[in-house]
Design an enzyme around this catalytic site. Structure first.
Site, PDB file in Angstrom:
ATOM      1  N   HIS A 195       0.827  -1.220   0.000  1.00 42.10           N
ATOM      2  CA  HIS A 195       0.000   0.000   0.000  1.00 42.10           C
ATOM      3  C   HIS A 195       0.855   1.261   0.000  1.00 42.10           C
ATOM      4  CE1 HIS A 195      -3.621  -2.308   0.417  1.00 42.10           C
ATOM      5  NE2 HIS A 195      -3.278  -2.795   1.598  1.00 42.10           N
ATOM      6  N   ASP A 214      -2.425 -10.473  -2.527  1.00 46.63           N
ATOM      7  CA  ASP A 214      -3.016 -10.029  -1.259  1.00 46.63           C
ATOM      8  C   ASP A 214      -4.507  -9.735  -1.485  1.00 46.63           C
ATOM      9  OD1 ASP A 214      -1.922  -8.624   1.551  1.00 46.63           O
ATOM     10  OD2 ASP A 214      -3.749  -7.671   0.778  1.00 46.63           O
ATOM     11  N   HIS A 226      -6.109  -7.238  -0.534  1.00 51.19           N
ATOM     12  CA  HIS A 226      -6.295  -5.820  -0.813  1.00 51.19           C
ATOM     13  C   HIS A 226      -5.491  -5.402  -2.040  1.00 51.19           C
ATOM     14  CE1 HIS A 226      -6.713  -6.419   3.625  1.00 51.19           C
ATOM     15  NE2 HIS A 226      -7.790  -5.680   3.434  1.00 51.19           N
ATOM     16  N   ASP A 278      -4.101 -12.932   3.273  1.00 47.15           N
ATOM     17  CA  ASP A 278      -5.385 -12.528   3.859  1.00 47.15           C
ATOM     18  C   ASP A 278      -6.563 -12.896   2.958  1.00 47.15           C
ATOM     19  OD1 ASP A 278      -4.490 -10.597   2.079  1.00 47.15           O
ATOM     20  OD2 ASP A 278      -4.541  -8.944   3.518  1.00 47.15           O
TER      21      ASP A 278
END
Ligand code: Q9C
Ligand code: ZN
Length: 343
Positions: free
Chosen positions: A162, A198, A200, A287
């Protein structure tokens, strides 16, 4: 497989983060790395401490002012008031549309807002040393691929995908996957592919390479209409300028089961093959696991072996970088299943 494990994890162990407006214990905690290390040891992997210095490559990924801020942030915070040593700083104001982000304010909290995309990335005294060591691992892994290794796993934390050129966010400070990709390019790879699995979207990695054709970015993730990071990760983001066509987002709805996820992985792998990459960087977030406390895909522990097998069939040397994955007790087995199947 050669794997890198940092020895400084307790240095980045913030107490709490915001969740629905309340402070709760951090999901991104040192225990995550310890579970991964334990499983690596159990499976007989070659666990090393990173020894490269990523400073030169970091300067090619992040802005000078952001690196300068990150390295000195805690000292700046405590210089305001020695009592701050026991207090976690959080940003409370951000330069959104129409406000200026080119001028660095003097006020510390305003600086923290300038360099943050959210209030979910707590920073503590040891943060710089821990994130620097994770970036060192990414650079070292790229060097080892240059010397003929087929796979290296950076079992590092905090995650990085991120973090953009000029900001932190989503528990991430330095973009380790971008460091690995750039170090591979600098080491002589003509074309690199980054596959981000991931849950996200890897908004930071996308931003860093968005106008480049030499580094392909492909991401499988929760639809940003409903999932963090919300403001990037849509299917129509395909790259810009020379980079047009070198960014591929495959968003999927919350609740996506394994079969649909693996169908998207096929699309991702086809695009990577078409790129004729010399090397692969995998942003390995776990995740997507059905037991993850903050994410919404439904992969099982066995599915991580299936992922590793599919990546092996790409036939590319690969650097694996640990990203998210917050079901800490299962994180080790899930991550090492990918690594073992790849080998
Ligand atoms: N406080 C990675 O997986 N916050 N980052 C969620 C819980 C953002 C996750 C709300 C989650 C970011 C690398
Ligand atoms: Zn994640």
């Amino acid at each position: 497989m050669i794997t890198f494990f940092g020895n400084l994890h307790e240095g980045h162990a913030p107490a709490s983060e915001f969740y629905r407006g309340e402070l709760v214990p951090c999901f991104e905690k040192p225990a995550r790395a310890h579970y991964v290390q334990a499983q690596l040891a159990l499976q007989g992997h070659d666990v090393r401490t990173p020894a490269a210095d990523s400073r030169a490559v970091l300067a090619r990924i992040h802005t000078p002012r952001y690196l300068q801020f990150l390295e000195t942030a805690w000292q700046q915070w405590v210089a305001l008031d020695t009592a701050n040593a026991a207090v976690q700083p959080f940003p409370s104001v951000w330069p959104v549309r129409g406000l200026r982000s080119d001028v660095e304010p003097v006020n510390f909290i305003a600086k923290l807002g300038l360099y943050s995309m959210d209030n979910g990335t707590p920073l503590v005294e040891g943060t710089w040393r821990v994130v620097k060591q994770a970036a060192d691992a990414a650079a070292h892994a790229a060097q080892l691929l240059g010397q003929g290794e087929r796979g290296v796993f950076c079992a590092t934390r905090p995650p990085g995908h991120h973090a953009g050129a000029d900001f932190m966010g989503g528990y991430c400070f330095l973009n380790n996957a971008a460091v690995a990709a750039q170090a591979l390019r600098d080491g002589g790879c003509e074309r690199v592919a980054i596959l981000d699995v991931d849950f996200h979207h890897g908004n930071g990695t996308q931003e860093i390479f968005y106008d480049r054709a030499d580094v392909l970015f492909v991401s499988l993730h929760g639809d940003p209409l409903t999932e963090y990071p919300f403001y990037l990760g849509h299917a129509d983001e395909r790259g810009h300028g020379a980079g047009e066509g070198f960014n591929l987002n495959l968003p999927m709805p919350a609740g996506t089961p394994a079969d649909r996820w693996f169908a998207a992985l096929e699309v991702a792998c086809e695009r990577i093959v078409r790129h004729r990459a010399d090397a692969l960087v995998v942003s390995l977030g776990l995740d997507t696991f059905e037991g993850d406390p903050i994410s919404k895909f439904k992969l099982s522990t066995a599915d991580y072996s299936r992922l590793g097998e599919r990546l092996k069939r790409l036939g590319l040397p690969a650097v694996f970088i640990l990203e998210g994955g917050y079901a800490a007790a299962e994180l080790g087995v899930n991550a090492v299943n990918v690594i073992d199947a790849f080998e």
